[in-house]
Design a protein around this motif. Structure first.
Motif, PDB file in Angstrom:
ATOM      1  N   THR A   1       0.840  -1.208   0.000  1.00  0.00           N
ATOM      2  CA  THR A   1       0.000   0.000   0.000  1.00  0.00           C
ATOM      3  C   THR A   1       0.871   1.253   0.000  1.00  0.00           C
ATOM      4  N   ALA A   2       1.920   1.235   0.819  1.00  0.00           N
ATOM      5  CA  ALA A   2       2.790   2.418   0.916  1.00  0.00           C
ATOM      6  C   ALA A   2       3.478   2.703  -0.417  1.00  0.00           C
ATOM      7  N   ILE A   3       3.956   1.654  -1.053  1.00  0.00           N
ATOM      8  CA  ILE A   3       4.661   1.864  -2.332  1.00  0.00           C
ATOM      9  C   ILE A   3       3.670   2.345  -3.393  1.00  0.00           C
ATOM     10  N   THR A   4       2.489   1.736  -3.415  1.00  0.00           N
ATOM     11  CA  THR A   4       1.483   2.124  -4.407  1.00  0.00           C
ATOM     12  C   THR A   4       1.122   3.593  -4.248  1.00  0.00           C
ATOM     13  N   LYS A   5       0.972   4.000  -2.998  1.00  0.00           N
ATOM     14  CA  LYS A   5       0.624   5.400  -2.729  1.00  0.00           C
ATOM     15  C   LYS A   5       1.736   6.329  -3.244  1.00  0.00           C
ATOM     16  N   GLN A   6       2.967   5.961  -2.947  1.00  0.00           N
ATOM     17  CA  GLN A   6       4.103   6.781  -3.371  1.00  0.00           C
ATOM     18  C   GLN A   6       4.228   6.804  -4.898  1.00  0.00           C
ATOM     19  N   LEU A   7       3.903   5.681  -5.503  1.00  0.00           N
ATOM     20  CA  LEU A   7       4.012   5.551  -6.963  1.00  0.00           C
ATOM     21  C   LEU A   7       3.141   6.583  -7.686  1.00  0.00           C
ATOM     22  N   GLY A   8       2.018   6.900  -7.087  1.00  0.00           N
ATOM     23  CA  GLY A   8       1.130   7.887  -7.686  1.00  0.00           C
ATOM     24  C   GLY A   8       1.642   9.317  -7.549  1.00  0.00           C
ATOM     25  N   LEU A   9       2.643   9.495  -6.688  1.00  0.00           N
ATOM     26  CA  LEU A   9       3.146  10.850  -6.425  1.00  0.00           C
ATOM     27  C   LEU A   9       4.498  11.117  -7.090  1.00  0.00           C
ATOM     28  N   LEU A  10       5.439  10.274  -6.777  1.00  0.00           N
ATOM     29  CA  LEU A  10       6.806  10.495  -7.268  1.00  0.00           C
ATOM     30  C   LEU A  10       7.573   9.185  -7.159  1.00  0.00           C
ATOM     31  N   GLU A  11       8.129   8.742  -8.270  1.00  0.00           N
ATOM     32  CA  GLU A  11       8.908   7.496  -8.228  1.00  0.00           C
ATOM     33  C   GLU A  11      10.361   7.765  -7.831  1.00  0.00           C
ATOM     34  N   HIS A  12      10.919   8.880  -8.346  1.00  0.00           N
ATOM     35  CA  HIS A  12      12.330   9.146  -8.056  1.00  0.00           C
ATOM     36  C   HIS A  12      12.676  10.565  -8.449  1.00  0.00           C
ATOM     37  N   VAL A  13      13.543  11.152  -7.695  1.00  0.00           N
ATOM     38  CA  VAL A  13      14.142  12.416  -8.106  1.00  0.00           C
ATOM     39  C   VAL A  13      15.584  12.397  -7.590  1.00  0.00           C
ATOM     40  N   LEU A  14      16.468  13.012  -8.322  1.00  0.00           N
ATOM     41  CA  LEU A  14      17.856  13.045  -7.848  1.00  0.00           C
ATOM     42  C   LEU A  14      17.916  13.723  -6.477  1.00  0.00           C
ATOM     43  N   LEU A  15      18.866  13.299  -5.662  1.00  0.00           N
ATOM     44  CA  LEU A  15      18.903  13.830  -4.296  1.00  0.00           C
ATOM     45  C   LEU A  15      19.958  14.930  -4.125  1.00  0.00           C
ATOM     46  N   ALA A  16      20.640  15.286  -5.199  1.00  0.00           N
ATOM     47  CA  ALA A  16      21.560  16.428  -5.131  1.00  0.00           C
ATOM     48  C   ALA A  16      20.780  17.664  -5.557  1.00  0.00           C
ATOM     49  N   GLY A  17      20.659  18.592  -4.661  1.00  0.00           N
ATOM     50  CA  GLY A  17      19.916  19.811  -4.967  1.00  0.00           C
ATOM     51  C   GLY A  17      18.409  19.659  -4.823  1.00  0.00           C
ATOM     52  N   PHE A  18      17.911  18.420  -4.690  1.00  0.00           N
ATOM     53  CA  PHE A  18      16.486  18.164  -4.506  1.00  0.00           C
ATOM     54  C   PHE A  18      16.292  17.216  -3.329  1.00  0.00           C
ATOM     55  N   SER A  19      15.039  17.112  -2.930  1.00  0.00           N
ATOM     56  CA  SER A  19      14.745  16.250  -1.796  1.00  0.00           C
ATOM     57  C   SER A  19      13.306  15.757  -1.920  1.00  0.00           C
ATOM     58  N   HIS A  20      12.888  14.910  -1.022  1.00  0.00           N
ATOM     59  CA  HIS A  20      11.474  14.507  -0.997  1.00  0.00           C
ATOM     60  C   HIS A  20      11.133  14.021   0.405  1.00  0.00           C
ATOM     61  N   GLU A  21       9.848  14.011   0.695  1.00  0.00           N
ATOM     62  CA  GLU A  21       9.435  13.738   2.068  1.00  0.00           C
ATOM     63  C   GLU A  21       9.825  12.330   2.555  1.00  0.00           C
ATOM     64  N   PRO A  22       9.642  11.280   1.736  1.00  0.00           N
ATOM     65  CA  PRO A  22      10.040   9.958   2.247  1.00  0.00           C
ATOM     66  C   PRO A  22      11.521   9.899   2.664  1.00  0.00           C
ATOM     67  N   ALA A  23      12.411  10.537   1.892  1.00  0.00           N
ATOM     68  CA  ALA A  23      13.841  10.512   2.252  1.00  0.00           C
ATOM     69  C   ALA A  23      14.079  11.253   3.567  1.00  0.00           C
ATOM     70  N   ILE A  24      13.376  12.362   3.739  1.00  0.00           N
ATOM     71  CA  ILE A  24      13.561  13.162   4.957  1.00  0.00           C
ATOM     72  C   ILE A  24      13.012  12.417   6.175  1.00  0.00           C
ATOM     73  N   ARG A  25      11.779  11.926   6.043  1.00  0.00           N
ATOM     74  CA  ARG A  25      11.148  11.236   7.191  1.00  0.00           C
ATOM     75  C   ARG A  25      11.916   9.965   7.566  1.00  0.00           C
ATOM     76  N   LEU A  26      12.418   9.272   6.540  1.00  0.00           N
ATOM     77  CA  LEU A  26      13.169   8.042   6.840  1.00  0.00           C
ATOM     78  C   LEU A  26      14.475   8.385   7.562  1.00  0.00           C
ATOM     79  N   ALA A  27      15.151   9.424   7.106  1.00  0.00           N
ATOM     80  CA  ALA A  27      16.401   9.821   7.768  1.00  0.00           C
ATOM     81  C   ALA A  27      16.115  10.181   9.234  1.00  0.00           C
ATOM     82  N   GLU A  28      15.029  10.904   9.467  1.00  0.00           N
ATOM     83  CA  GLU A  28      14.663  11.274  10.848  1.00  0.00           C
ATOM     84  C   GLU A  28      14.454  10.024  11.699  1.00  0.00           C
ATOM     85  N   ARG A  29      13.746   9.077  11.115  1.00  0.00           N
ATOM     86  CA  ARG A  29      13.429   7.881  11.911  1.00  0.00           C
ATOM     87  C   ARG A  29      14.651   7.004  12.145  1.00  0.00           C
TER      88      ARG A  29
END
Ligand code: PMP
Length: 450
Positions: free
Chosen positions: A69-97
């Motif tokens: 379910t989590a992957i499907t939800k994310q798939l509808g929003l954003l599959e990937h973006v480079l992490l240099a100069g950009f970011s996304h909420e899953p990467a930030i929240r995961l780093a926090e956790r």
């Protein structure tokens, strides 16, 4: 499609990992159509229990509805973006956790995309830290015998399993190697803690002699997984932490295999109450869904890279799929399951069952040892129980167990002569008993003189 047709097509085009392809003439690769919990179903409708979590990655079963379910939800929003100069909420929240969950003092998260890359990152960061700190003479690493840290050249160099390493030796950087505190070699009656402690002076001496040129010690905390699931006591890690501090050398904890509850605690380092300078995570990080790895480190390390661009002190390492958004969403769902289901506590019941269902293996005439650390249990077959003389590797006894277990619908993939269980945490006690029964029969078959 059926198994046979797919196997033919496979063998015409694929080159499989960690395989002598000729072996597949006798035992072709099994095409899997579907996964469900601990089960894998092939194209002929046969089911296999995945007793080794598909190379130790799967934690909560195949096709887990919550991770899906989590992957499907994310798939509808954003599959990937480079992490240099950009970011996304899953990467930030995961780093926090991850920062929150990992041993205290680890405050920064650097992503990569597999375990070997995480090890490369830690090695490079450690070396680069010392350079940035003006200690340019530090360029070596200390490792343990029988260790494994991955297959890329840097990771292979700090590993020590000859089967994987020897052929590539001329390509690899030199490392300083210390005898592992592997408790298989303790004296009769000696505790694992005593043995691990008794071996420590070898490490202390190496550090004392070479600390001027050493960046870091790299270790797989508690279990050398690819090294036949050999185990040591947490006391070794406590001593190592203190010695690394004393000699101004980093400690890299490679928890790629043992992280996320495998050893009975979320991270193996917890059992020694230590914080490494670098913690490498991968495999179970995404619940076994997608390739992702992370290296957690301290603010001291981070600050040594933080400066004006023109100082050229930045860590310019990158992988295209660094912090992939789908993988991060799978990891967040995996951590949700840990927190919602009280997994670490519940696993204690499963670990106990693994212990009781294999107690009788200790009396088997060709079993030298049954060892366990949390959700990892290993059974070491030997030719001579008394002298512990191993079976000749050419006899491939483990492969006989593998073959037999497959017939019985169990995926065990022994490491040499070591049969082990490292199952997904959704396995039941009855299924554990079944694994033990099949392993027993397989070992009987493999060790009976022909
Ligand atoms: N470190 C350890 C301790 C491992 O067990 C492994 C993989 N078995 C790796 C690193 C390498 O991870 P990957 O296969 O994802 O590159």
């Amino acid at each position: 499609m059926n198994n046979h047709d797919l196997m033919q097509d496979d063998l015409a085009v694929l080159w499989h990992p960690c395989s002598q392809m000729k072996d597949y003439e006798q035992l072709p690769p099994i095409p899997i159509r579907r996964g469900d919990g601990v089960w894998l179903e092939d194209y002929d409708g046969k089911y296999y229990i995945d007793a080794i979590s598909s190379w130790w990655v799967n934690l909560f079963g195949h096709a887990n509805p919550r991770i899906n379910t989590a992957i499907t939800k994310q798939l509808g929003l954003l599959e990937h973006v480079l992490l240099a100069g950009f970011s996304h909420e899953p990467a930030i929240r995961l780093a926090e956790r991850l920062v929150h969950l990992s041993p205290p003092g680890l405050t920064r998260c650097f992503y990569a995309d597999n375990g070997s890359s995480a090890v490369e990152v830690a090695l490079k960061m450690s070396y680069h830290y010392w350079r940035n700190a003006g200690q340019t003479q530090k360029n070596k690493f200390i490792t343990l015998t029988n260790s494994y840290h991955g297959e890329t050249l840097g990771a292979l160099a700090v590993g020590n399993v000859p089967l994987y390493k020897e052929i590539y030796a001329p390509l690899l950087m030199e490392t300083l190697t210390v005898t592992s505190p592997d408790c298989f070699y303790r004296e009769p009656g000696e505790s694992c803690a005593d043995y691990s402690q008794r071996l420590f002076p070898l490490m202390e001496r190496m550090l004392e002699q070479h600390c001027q040129t050493v960046c870091a010690v790299i270790v797989e905390p508690l279990v050398q997984c690819a090294g036949s699931m050999r185990m040591h006591d947490p006391v070794y890690l406590s001593l190592l932490r203190a010695a690394c501090d004393k000699y101004h050398v980093h400690l890299i904890a490679d928890e790629v295999a043992v992280g996320f509850g495998r050893t009975g605690t979320m991270f193996a380092c917890e059992q020694a109450g230590i914080t490494p300078d670098f913690l490498c995570l991968a495999k179970g990080l995404t619940g076994g869904y997608l390739p992702l790895s992370a290296v957690l480190t301290t603010s001291t390390v981070y600050q040594a890279f933080y400066d004006d661009y023109t100082k050229l002190s930045a860590f310019l390492h990158s992988h295209s799929y660094t912090g992939n958004a789908l993988a991060c969403s799978a990891a967040l769902a995996t951590l949700d399951i840990f927190s919602q289901d009280n997994v670490i506590i519940q696993n204690q019941t499963l670990a106990k069952r693994m212990h009781t269902s294999t107690l009788h293996f200790n009396d088997h005439p060709h079993v030298a040892e049954v060892r366990q650390c949390g959700m990892i249990l290993a059974i070491e077959m030997v030719k001579d129980k008394k002298t512990r003389e191993p079976f000749a590797w050419q006899e491939r006894r483990g492969r006989q167990v593998y073959r037999y277990a497959l017939e019985k619908g169990v995926l065990l993939r022994p490491l040499g002569n070591v049969v082990y269980f490292m199952p997904p945490y959704v396995i039941t006690e009855e299924q554990i008993q079944h694994l033990a029964d099949v392993a027993w029969q397989g070992i009987q078959l493999a060790t009976t003189p022909t």
